[in-house]
Design an enzyme around this catalytic site. Structure first.
Site, PDB file in Angstrom:
ATOM      1  N   HIS A  72       0.755  -0.914   0.009  1.00 16.37           N
ATOM      2  CA  HIS A  72      -0.389  -0.135  -0.151  1.00 16.37           C
ATOM      3  C   HIS A  72       0.844   1.209  -0.610  1.00 16.37           C
ATOM      4  O   HIS A  72       0.179   1.954  -0.976  1.00 16.37           O
ATOM      5  CB  HIS A  72      -1.153   0.232   1.254  1.00 16.37           C
ATOM      6  CG  HIS A  72      -1.654   1.200   1.684  1.00 16.37           C
ATOM      7  ND1 HIS A  72      -2.177   1.298   2.776  1.00 16.37           N
ATOM      8  CD2 HIS A  72      -2.543   2.310   0.588  1.00 16.37           C
ATOM      9  CE1 HIS A  72      -3.010   2.837   2.834  1.00 16.37           C
ATOM     10  NE2 HIS A  72      -3.019   3.001   1.084  1.00 16.37           N
ATOM     11  N   GLU A  75       2.514   1.770  -3.650  1.00 18.03           N
ATOM     12  CA  GLU A  75       1.078   2.300  -4.281  1.00 18.03           C
ATOM     13  C   GLU A  75       1.037   4.262  -3.934  1.00 18.03           C
ATOM     14  O   GLU A  75       1.008   5.056  -4.993  1.00 18.03           O
ATOM     15  CB  GLU A  75      -0.604   1.903  -3.520  1.00 18.03           C
ATOM     16  CG  GLU A  75      -1.307   2.993  -4.679  1.00 18.03           C
ATOM     17  CD  GLU A  75      -2.823   3.168  -3.265  1.00 18.03           C
ATOM     18  OE1 GLU A  75      -2.938   4.186  -3.596  1.00 18.03           O
ATOM     19  OE2 GLU A  75      -3.211   2.222  -2.767  1.00 18.03           O
ATOM     20  N   HIS A  76       1.157   4.984  -2.801  1.00 16.09           N
ATOM     21  CA  HIS A  76       1.234   5.756  -2.378  1.00 16.09           C
ATOM     22  C   HIS A  76       2.614   6.479  -2.956  1.00 16.09           C
ATOM     23  O   HIS A  76       2.532   7.757  -3.596  1.00 16.09           O
ATOM     24  CB  HIS A  76       1.402   6.435  -1.317  1.00 16.09           C
ATOM     25  CG  HIS A  76      -0.295   6.018  -0.258  1.00 16.09           C
ATOM     26  ND1 HIS A  76      -1.005   7.947  -0.230  1.00 16.09           N
ATOM     27  CD2 HIS A  76      -1.525   5.554  -0.867  1.00 16.09           C
ATOM     28  CE1 HIS A  76      -2.088   7.076   1.009  1.00 16.09           C
ATOM     29  NE2 HIS A  76      -2.034   5.636   0.269  1.00 16.09           N
ATOM     30  N   GLU A 179      -5.182   7.506   6.233  1.00 16.93           N
ATOM     31  CA  GLU A 179      -5.889   6.297   6.180  1.00 16.93           C
ATOM     32  C   GLU A 179      -5.962   6.222   7.114  1.00 16.93           C
ATOM     33  O   GLU A 179      -7.764   5.629   7.395  1.00 16.93           O
ATOM     34  CB  GLU A 179      -5.293   6.117   4.826  1.00 16.93           C
ATOM     35  CG  GLU A 179      -6.179   5.479   4.294  1.00 16.93           C
ATOM     36  CD  GLU A 179      -5.713   5.200   2.633  1.00 16.93           C
ATOM     37  OE1 GLU A 179      -4.621   5.477   2.683  1.00 16.93           O
ATOM     38  OE2 GLU A 179      -5.885   4.083   2.565  1.00 16.93           O
TER      39      GLU A 179
HETATM   40 ZN   LIG Z   1      -3.840   4.978   0.506  1.00 19.60          ZN
END
Ligand SMILES: [Zn+2]
Length: 1105
Positions: A72, A75-76, A179
């Site tokens: 994740h 991904e950022h 998040e």
């Molecule tokens: Zn995210």
């Protein structure tokens, strides 16, 4: 297939004959680039939006054990600069300037990136006049003229040469952290993670997939890990062209799209990595099977979940075996599990379905929403589920059941309508990772093709009493939760299911004598047969419905579909009355009545529901509303039944008890939702003439009885005005018949227009500066929330609306960049227009761990800075923004539902402003930068004495953990670096580091840090005063130390003398609202919503509009 295409690359295989919906006018081509990247190209000559998505076959299942969330985080981070476009927000700036947006998600075996933007660089408004008969072949294919090319080039670089810019690292990890924090109090996340945590620790399903600052930053650094290297390694190890699937959708021809894909994406490195499978490890072993877990939720909710070890069925897409099981077990009609346990008063809902977790593993889940009584009988409910499963298993797979499913899945696919482009590309890129025959990429996931008795028998064999786990979720049963889940802190206890209970389950499963109430469903009478569409080509589709009946008691609006050609229709009805919104009590009684009607229709409406025909019945401020939507063939059958239930509802004590208890929980749960979801309730309450808070409704709910509802509901319907919209594949006579059916069934006494409800909002006088404060009720929540609203005037002022839309567009990216990215105030940051009934305004919303008065100060600071940005904005950029808003307003309707909803919203709002999109575009076109500047400095700039502001502050009870002085120092350096990067200043980190290291650890470490930063800016970097002030202010903001000045001490409004308060405070001192009723009483009211034109003009045959 239309045009046979000449091919430039001779040997490449191109698949073009994909199975597609009947109405799909797109063309498709699948190719594989030399680097093994598979690409699906979609040409859509009519689209106004272009899009691309890229799915990489790696996700959280590949996370390293000691760095949860790394997939994740990558991904950022992947989006933080590329060699070709090193500026970190180059991609987003480009998209925003072309009415676009982007997003990404990380799943267990996939990471999916996508964007969408304007398909053409001209706006639809210019097109109409200049090129009305242009065909798609003549459209420009010059790269420079296509927004798509520029976006693809920027997007592609992320996969070719990402930089993982060092100075964005910390900030993006913070974004991941917030998040995660946003999800911490969400039961969906908490309970999902608990199930994962309790699965086989050797299966990657147990991973914590979001990650946090601790798992991705603090812990690895403490172990001496160089985290940036880890992210780069993860990328190097898992990202490879042959693991990627790309989908591009645009107006350009397939050949052009193919060229572009080739030119950009064949540069993505290929490492020939294999597709990962997890065949040799089971999600549940004997250790995990036959366990029971009791978990305590944040919300008041109760459920029972059975989770069976199942299989991955991605190879079996022709028969979709799990859908046979979910159809029967999840059925809600007569004979079903739900119908039986609902009649016993034990359940409110049930869902069942299979999920493929990854290649090699799958689960089949059954989830029951329990009532209080149901919780007490959870063992009986479990046994009933097993009795039903045994009943199904006692029969061979039923071909007629599958035939119904085949028929319905084919009809649904055949008449499937377009979705927004980025949803299409993102979903298809994910589907391409699955082993579908390429010709079935569109149809494969949707359509059941064959009855496969053998695979169905295998599937049924998984649902056994020795192959499942049991979960019970409840806030107060059974107590004694002795464990806490690691990542979310969910309290639970877990042990083996007691042998006595298992014996009972086995006996229920094996005993051939079962309750007669459990049986296979009846033949489904709602599957549509009549699918003909009356297609009458028109030049341009009509933008307004016609008024085909317009008398004292009834209005009927009608439009026959003239562009989507599906055998579907929407019918919307409002029974207009002031009876509902008289008091909190009438509102609650109406809501209970609504719930009882819906509750009574569950069994009946289920067959219609699975046959693509749904109804909705709801109560609103202006009356009761009913809609029926779907295949028009059997629409009238469902409509009639629902009308009768509404009219003749039998108010049963036992059902009232259940519905009442459920509503009590819903009201209670509102206070435990995300603060940014709660804030709107307060804002609406303050802005509108009438409005009620949940707490007011809750108090009334306490003592409402079945008798109260029984006496009350007939009065709502006894006298009302009926307004109908019939839209879609319907003839005019049918629309009139539907109206007669409604009228003759309900037979209401006429309600004269003079008694119809009027919608109004309050007018905030110039110079208003109000704050309403409220403490949040969830003691565990650490997030505050502010909604900062500026009132500009009335919605009816079209020119003002246009200016607000422009301001919203222009501040969108800068607000996000400043408040979220640079100042790191919180994960949730929204800004934009707020145009409701009669209130035309602008707002900024932030959810943050920093307190609301601080946030208020940062918002004002942003607005002040933006005024300068606006002054300096070039005409060209201004025009670009204008084009972007016009494009958004004139965006094409995608399907019949969208068109129906648009019509209904305009009718329901009482404004009948069907052409509002065109009107907005018309008023945007002539706007000059000067117009918008004047508007901004008058209504929005914090220095203006004329502006009218109201903000809602929701204040959290809990406090985040105070960082240690070392943490504060480390944090300060990274936050400061972020700001310098954004300001394009090169830092001298070692010098700053030594200044900060020299600071002693005392209670005012923070103040000393600021002094050190200030010294660094002036003495080490030798920057000018103006720059120093700006950077220092931002640094203080990010550290939570900014000077918030006046906001710190608002005056209190006591007697509701708003006029005096406004005059005295002069707009500069905020005034705290304590007594809302008195405050409202001191304000003027807007005019009500009125039709924008005489409704007579809409009557069929009336003079042209
Ligand atoms: Zn995210």
């Amino acid at each position: 297939m239309t045009e046979p295409l000449t091919r430039s690359v001779g040997s490449r295989q191109r698949i073009e004959d994909l199975e597609r919906p009947a109405l799909d006018d797109r063309s498709y081509r699948i190719i594989t680039l030399p680097n093994q990247l598979e690409v699906l190209l979609i040409h859509d000559a009519e689209t106004d939006k272009a899009s691309a998505a890229l799915d990489v076959n790696v996700g959280s299942f590949s996370d390293a054990k000691d760095m949860p969330g790394i997939a994740h985080a990558v991904e950022h981070l992947l989006f933080m600069g590329t060699e070709k476009y090193p500026k970190e927000n180059a991609y987003n700036q480009y998209l925003t300037s072309h009415s676009g947006h982007s997003n990404a998600y990380t799943a267990s075996t996939s990471t999916n990136y996508y964007f969408e933007l304007a398909a053409s660089s001209s706006s639809p408004a210019d097109k109409k006049t200049s090129q009305s008969n242009t065909t798609q072949e003549q459209l420009p294919v010059l790269k420079e003229e296509s927004p798509l090319w520029g976006a693809l080039d920027r997007f592609g670089q992320f996969f070719i040469s990402p930089l993982f810019l060092e100075d964005t690292l910390d900030r993006e990890l913070k974004a991941v952290d917030s998040e995660n924090k946003k999800n911490l109090q969400s039961d969906t996340w908490r309970l999902h993670q608990l199930n994962k945590a309790l699965s086989n620790p050797n299966h990657p399903y147990c991973h914590f997939s979001t990650g946090s600052y601790k798992t991705l930053h603090d812990d690895p650094i403490a172990r001496g890990v160089k985290i940036r290297d880890e992210f780069i390694n993860f990328h190097a190890k898992h990202y490879s062209a042959n693991r990627m699937k790309l989908v591009i959708l645009g107006r350009e021809s397939l050949d052009t799209l193919e060229e572009w894909a080739e030119e950009i994406f064949s540069q993505v490195p290929n490492k020939d990595l294999s597709r990962r499978r997890w065949d040799d490890v089971s999600v549940y072993t004997d250790n995990e099977l036959l366990t029971q877990t009791f978990a305590r939720p944040v919300f008041q909710s109760r459920s029972l979940d059975l989770s069976f070890l199942y299989r991955d069925e991605e190879e079996f897409y022709e028969s979709h075996p799990a859908r046979y099981l979910s159809h029967l077990i999840g059925h809600e009609g007569p004979g079903s599990i739900l119908a039986y346990i609902k009649a016993k008063g034990w359940a409110n809902g049930l869902a069942a379905g299979g999920t493929s977790l990854c290649p090699g593993s799958g689960l089949f889940n059954i989830s029951v929403k329990l009532t209080e009584d149901g919780l007490e009988h959870y063992k009986e409910v479990t046994k009933i589920i097993f009795q039903y499963i045994a009943m199904v298993r006692a029969q061979p797979p039923q071909k007629w059941v599958v035939d119904e499913q085949i028929r319905m899945s084919e009809v649904d696919f055949r008449f499937r309508q377009k979705m927004p482009p980025s949803r299409t590309t993102s979903a298809l890129a994910a589907v391409m990772q699955k082993p579908y025959d390429r010709k079935m990429l569109l149809s494969g996931p949707a359509v059941i093709r064959k009855f496969d008795a053998e695979r169905l028998s295998q599937a049924m064999a998984y649902l056994r009493p020795d192959n499942f786990r049991l979960n019970i979720v409840s806030q107060d049963f059974p107590g004694g939760w002795d464990q806490k889940e690691q990542w979310y802190g969910t309290e639970f206890k877990s042990d083996k299911i007691p042998e006595e209970f298992l014996v009972e389950i086995r006996e229920a499963f094996e005993n051939p004598t079962r309750p007669a109430e459990l049986h296979f469903p009846h033949k489904n009478e709602f599957i549509p047969n009549r699918l003909e569409v009356e297609k009458k080509k028109v030049e341009t589709p009509l933008k307004t419905p016609k008024l085909i009946r317009h008398d004292e008691g009834v209005r009927t609006w009608y439009k026959k579909d003239d562009q989507f050609w599906v055998p579907k229709a929407n019918v919307n009805i409002i029974f207009r009355t002031p009876m509902i919104y008289l008091t909190a009590r009438t509102v609650v009684m109406s809501a209970l009545y609504r719930d009882l009607v819906n509750d009574a229709l569950v069994e009946y409406a289920y067959d219609a529901d699975i046959s693509g025909l749904i109804y909705e019945f709801n109560s609103y401020m202006s009356g009761l509303a009913l809609s029926v939507e779907g295949y028009n063939d059997k629409l009238h059958v469902l409509l009639e039944k629902v009308l009768l239930s509404i009219r003749d509802l039998e108010v049963r004590e036992d059902r009232v008890k259940i519905v009442h208890e459920r509503m009590t929980r819903q009201f209670y749960n509102v206070d435990f939702g995300q603060p940014f979801h709660q804030v709107g309730n307060y804002s609406r309450w303050l802005k509108n003439e009438k409005g009620l808070l949940t707490e007011q409704l809750m108090k009334e709910l306490e003592d409402i009885t079945a008798l109260d509802i029984r006496n009350f509901y007939p009065q709502i319907l006894a006298q009302c005005h009926i307004e109908v919209l019939a839209h879609g594949n319907l003839r005019k006579e049918e629309a009139l018949q539907i109206t007669n059916l409604v009228e003759n069934t309900m037979k209401p006494k006429r309600l004269p227009p003079s008694q119809w409800p009027i919608r109004r909002s309050l007018i905030l006088p110039p110079g208003s500066n109000f704050i309403y404060e409220r403490q949040l009720k969830d003691p565990a929540n650490v997030n505050h929330c502010i909604e900062y609203m500026l009132y500009l005037g009335t919605t009816a002022d079209r020119s003002l609306r246009a200016k607000i839309l422009m301001i919203a567009q222009m501040t969108d990216e800068p607000a996000f960049n400043q408040l979220r990215t640079i100042e790191q105030l919180g994960y949730v940051v929204f800004s934009g227009s707020s145009i409701t009934d009669t209130w035309a305004g602008y707002r900024i919303l932030i959810q943050s761990e920093k307190d609301c008065r601080y946030l208020e100060g940062r918002i004002e600071h942003f607005l002040t800075t933006f005024e300068k940005i606006l002054d300096e904005m070039s005409e060209e950029d201004f025009e670009g923004h204008k084009k972007a808003v016009i494009n958004k307003r004139l965006e094409k309707l995608k399907n019949l539902t969208e068109e129906g909803n648009r019509f209904w919203n305009h009718i329901f709002s009482d404004a009948y402003d069907f052409l509002s999109h065109d009107e907005d575009a018309k008023h945007l076109t002539p706007l000059t930068k000067q117009d918008v500047q004047t508007c901004f400095s008058h209504y929005i700039s914090p220095s203006s004495p004329h502006r009218a502001k109201l903000s809602v502050h929701l204040i959290a009870q809990a406090k985040p953990k105070e960082p240690t002085p070392e943490e504060k120092k480390a944090q300060a350096i990274t936050q400061f670096t972020t700001i310098l990067t954004a300001e394009n200043i090169t830092a001298d980190l070692p010098t700053l580091q030594s200044r900060i290291d020299a600071i002693p650890n005392t209670p005012d470490t923070m103040a000393s840090i600021v002094t050190a930063i200030s010294a660094h800016l002036t003495e080490d970097l030798k920057l000018g005063k103006e720059t120093v002030d700006k950077v220092l202010d931002e640094a203080k903001a990010a550290l939570g130390l900014a000077d918030v000045g006046k906001v710190a001490s608002p005056e209190v409004l006591k007697n509701g003398d708003v006029e005096k308060a406004v005059k005295e405070s002069d707009g500069t001192t905020p005034v705290l609202i304590e007594d809302v009723h008195a405050w409202k009483a001191g304000l003027q009211m807007s005019t009500g919503v009125r039709p924008v034109r005489d409704l007579g003009e809409f009557v069929e045959g009336a003079a042209k509009l």
